[in-house]
Design a protein around this motif. Structure first.
Motif, PDB file in Angstrom:
ATOM      1  N   LEU A  32      59.346  35.147  44.801  1.00 55.03           N
ATOM      2  CA  LEU A  32      59.960  35.644  43.574  1.00 55.03           C
ATOM      3  C   LEU A  32      59.606  37.108  43.343  1.00 55.03           C
ATOM      4  O   LEU A  32      58.470  37.534  43.585  1.00 55.03           O
ATOM      5  N   GLY A  33      60.554  37.873  42.839  1.00 55.09           N
ATOM      6  CA  GLY A  33      60.292  39.213  42.327  1.00 55.09           C
ATOM      7  C   GLY A  33      60.295  39.125  40.814  1.00 55.09           C
ATOM      8  O   GLY A  33      61.262  38.632  40.225  1.00 55.09           O
ATOM      9  N   LEU A  34      59.206  39.580  40.177  1.00 57.24           N
ATOM     10  CA  LEU A  34      59.033  39.319  38.741  1.00 57.24           C
ATOM     11  C   LEU A  34      58.909  40.606  37.926  1.00 57.24           C
ATOM     12  O   LEU A  34      58.272  41.569  38.343  1.00 57.24           O
ATOM     13  N   PRO A  35      59.478  40.591  36.710  1.00 57.90           N
ATOM     14  CA  PRO A  35      59.419  41.745  35.811  1.00 57.90           C
ATOM     15  C   PRO A  35      58.366  41.569  34.722  1.00 57.90           C
ATOM     16  O   PRO A  35      57.815  40.476  34.533  1.00 57.90           O
ATOM     17  N   THR A  36      58.142  42.642  33.982  1.00 58.25           N
ATOM     18  CA  THR A  36      57.321  42.584  32.772  1.00 58.25           C
ATOM     19  C   THR A  36      58.179  43.078  31.605  1.00 58.25           C
ATOM     20  O   THR A  36      59.393  43.098  31.682  1.00 58.25           O
ATOM     21  N   GLY A  37      57.542  43.455  30.498  1.00 58.36           N
ATOM     22  CA  GLY A  37      58.285  43.895  29.322  1.00 58.36           C
ATOM     23  C   GLY A  37      58.491  42.761  28.329  1.00 58.36           C
ATOM     24  O   GLY A  37      57.973  41.654  28.507  1.00 58.36           O
ATOM     25  N   ARG A  38      59.271  43.036  27.290  1.00 57.43           N
ATOM     26  CA  ARG A  38      59.484  42.047  26.236  1.00 57.43           C
ATOM     27  C   ARG A  38      60.469  40.949  26.633  1.00 57.43           C
ATOM     28  O   ARG A  38      60.291  39.786  26.301  1.00 57.43           O
ATOM     29  N   THR A  39      61.541  41.324  27.337  1.00 64.21           N
ATOM     30  CA  THR A  39      62.627  40.380  27.591  1.00 64.21           C
ATOM     31  C   THR A  39      62.188  39.113  28.327  1.00 64.21           C
ATOM     32  O   THR A  39      62.605  38.013  27.951  1.00 64.21           O
ATOM     33  N   PRO A  40      61.357  39.198  29.383  1.00 66.76           N
ATOM     34  CA  PRO A  40      61.046  37.963  30.116  1.00 66.76           C
ATOM     35  C   PRO A  40      59.985  37.077  29.484  1.00 66.76           C
ATOM     36  O   PRO A  40      59.711  35.994  30.004  1.00 66.76           O
ATOM     37  N   ILE A  41      59.386  37.494  28.377  1.00 62.39           N
ATOM     38  CA  ILE A  41      58.283  36.712  27.806  1.00 62.39           C
ATOM     39  C   ILE A  41      58.731  35.295  27.461  1.00 62.39           C
ATOM     40  O   ILE A  41      58.032  34.322  27.747  1.00 62.39           O
ATOM     41  N   ARG A  42      59.908  35.161  26.846  1.00 64.10           N
ATOM     42  CA  ARG A  42      60.393  33.821  26.507  1.00 64.10           C
ATOM     43  C   ARG A  42      60.624  32.980  27.762  1.00 64.10           C
ATOM     44  O   ARG A  42      60.369  31.775  27.774  1.00 64.10           O
ATOM     45  N   MET A  43      61.115  33.601  28.816  1.00 66.76           N
ATOM     46  CA  MET A  43      61.316  32.871  30.068  1.00 66.76           C
ATOM     47  C   MET A  43      59.985  32.377  30.621  1.00 66.76           C
ATOM     48  O   MET A  43      59.875  31.219  31.060  1.00 66.76           O
ATOM     49  N   TYR A  44      58.970  33.242  30.605  1.00 68.36           N
ATOM     50  CA  TYR A  44      57.655  32.832  31.104  1.00 68.36           C
ATOM     51  C   TYR A  44      57.074  31.707  30.249  1.00 68.36           C
ATOM     52  O   TYR A  44      56.440  30.784  30.767  1.00 68.36           O
ATOM     53  N   GLU A  45      57.291  31.776  28.949  1.00 63.08           N
ATOM     54  CA  GLU A  45      56.816  30.712  28.066  1.00 63.08           C
ATOM     55  C   GLU A  45      57.480  29.384  28.425  1.00 63.08           C
ATOM     56  O   GLU A  45      56.815  28.337  28.493  1.00 63.08           O
ATOM     57  N   GLU A  46      58.774  29.426  28.661  1.00 63.95           N
ATOM     58  CA  GLU A  46      59.502  28.211  29.026  1.00 63.95           C
ATOM     59  C   GLU A  46      59.030  27.671  30.380  1.00 63.95           C
ATOM     60  O   GLU A  46      58.857  26.463  30.553  1.00 63.95           O
ATOM     61  N   LEU A  47      58.806  28.559  31.337  1.00 65.25           N
ATOM     62  CA  LEU A  47      58.332  28.119  32.648  1.00 65.25           C
ATOM     63  C   LEU A  47      56.934  27.521  32.557  1.00 65.25           C
ATOM     64  O   LEU A  47      56.634  26.522  33.232  1.00 65.25           O
ATOM     65  N   ALA A  48      56.079  28.098  31.724  1.00 69.41           N
ATOM     66  CA  ALA A  48      54.733  27.557  31.549  1.00 69.41           C
ATOM     67  C   ALA A  48      54.790  26.161  30.935  1.00 69.41           C
ATOM     68  O   ALA A  48      54.037  25.261  31.337  1.00 69.41           O
ATOM     69  N   THR A  49      55.676  25.977  29.964  1.00 68.48           N
ATOM     70  CA  THR A  49      55.838  24.661  29.342  1.00 68.48           C
ATOM     71  C   THR A  49      56.328  23.637  30.362  1.00 68.48           C
ATOM     72  O   THR A  49      55.813  22.517  30.439  1.00 68.48           O
ATOM     73  N   ARG A  50      57.315  24.035  31.155  1.00 68.03           N
ATOM     74  CA  ARG A  50      57.847  23.117  32.165  1.00 68.03           C
ATOM     75  C   ARG A  50      56.794  22.795  33.231  1.00 68.03           C
ATOM     76  O   ARG A  50      56.724  21.653  33.706  1.00 68.03           O
ATOM     77  N   ALA A  51      55.996  23.784  33.612  1.00 70.81           N
ATOM     78  CA  ALA A  51      54.940  23.534  34.598  1.00 70.81           C
ATOM     79  C   ALA A  51      53.911  22.564  34.040  1.00 70.81           C
ATOM     80  O   ALA A  51      53.433  21.661  34.737  1.00 70.81           O
ATOM     81  N   SER A  52      53.557  22.734  32.768  1.00 69.13           N
ATOM     82  CA  SER A  52      52.598  21.831  32.120  1.00 69.13           C
ATOM     83  C   SER A  52      53.129  20.410  32.060  1.00 69.13           C
ATOM     84  O   SER A  52      52.366  19.436  32.179  1.00 69.13           O
ATOM     85  N   ASP A  53      54.444  20.278  31.913  1.00 73.38           N
ATOM     86  CA  ASP A  53      55.078  18.960  31.833  1.00 73.38           C
ATOM     87  C   ASP A  53      55.401  18.377  33.207  1.00 73.38           C
ATOM     88  O   ASP A  53      55.969  17.287  33.296  1.00 73.38           O
TER      89      ASP A  53
END
Length: 243
Positions: A32-53
């Protein structure tokens, strides 16, 4: 370019997270090629939730971040390594060995850029590159200029980019490092597939220009027109000026 229109920034994040989850389901060892900044924060939050589940597994994945500031290390809260650890790496189990971020404290930034390029090649190239969009049309830290460098390189940041990152430096643009290292547009375009995530009305004109305008170094994002597999995932505000 495929345009996927979403009702809200959260819908953008959810769809992007689904794209990542689908890829890792089909290709567990994806790069994966990954970005930073404000826009991807919600995506990372969703991915973390899915990984936890247990819905997505990063255990075999490898990642390369687009950029990093010159002169600061992981202990600095404004570093992109710190950002990635807090928003994604530590939450989904991506180790330092597999989560590649340019070393902002490297004694020779130019050599560090060359090393990073070699690491991407050694990993087999990037399967899915996820990008954000700067208001001035920059991708990563490829700033509007008369020319663009193709590969990972050192760059002097323009004032809009320093202002955009001020929130990570106590709100003071003058404290944002003047230089960074970034993947070049050539490196980005070598990815097999690209997702571009954009939200908000402030980027609507830039979105319209990158889709319908000429390919120009004054709008680095316009080079995405040259790629065979790009999906723009945006909300209705960001898409408002698309015709």
């Amino acid at each position: 370019m495929i345009i996927s229109l979403c009702d809200s920034p959260q819908d953008v994040a959810d769809l992007a997270a689904q794209r990542v989850a689908d890829l890792l389901h089909d290709t567990p060892r994806a790069v994966l090629g990954l970005p930073t900044g404000r826009t991807p924060i919600r995506m990372y939050e969703e991915l973390a939730t899915r990984a936890s589940d247990g819905e997505v597994d990063f255990s075999q994945a490898t990642s390369f971040n687009l950029d990093e500031f010159v002169g600061i290390g992981v202990s600095h809260p404004g570093s992109y390594r710190a950002y990635m650890k807090g928003h994604l790496f530590d939450r989904v189990g991506i180790t330092e060995a597999r989560g590649h971020v340019l070393d902002g404290l490297a004694a020779d930034p130019d050599a560090e850029c060359a090393r990073f390029e070699e690491a991407i090649e050694a990993a087999g190239g990037i399967d899915l590159m996820i990008l954000g969009l700067g208001a001035n049309g920059h991708i990563g830290f490829n700033e509007p200029d008369a020319t663009l460098q193709a590969r990972t390189h050192r760059v002097t940041l323009l004032e809009p980019s320093r202002k955009a990152n001020a929130e990570f430096f106590d709100g003071d643009p003058s404290r944002v490092p003047a230089e960074a290292m970034t993947m070049g547009m050539g490196t980005i375009l070598k990815a097999r597939r690209i997702l571009l995530l954009v939200t908000g009305s402030s980027k609507a004109a830039t979105v319209a220009a990158l889709i319908t305008g000429p390919v120009t170094t004054q709008l680095p994002a316009s080079f995405l027109q040259l790629h065979a597999d790009v999906e723009l995932i945006c909300d209705t505000e960001a898409a408002a000026q698309i015709r």
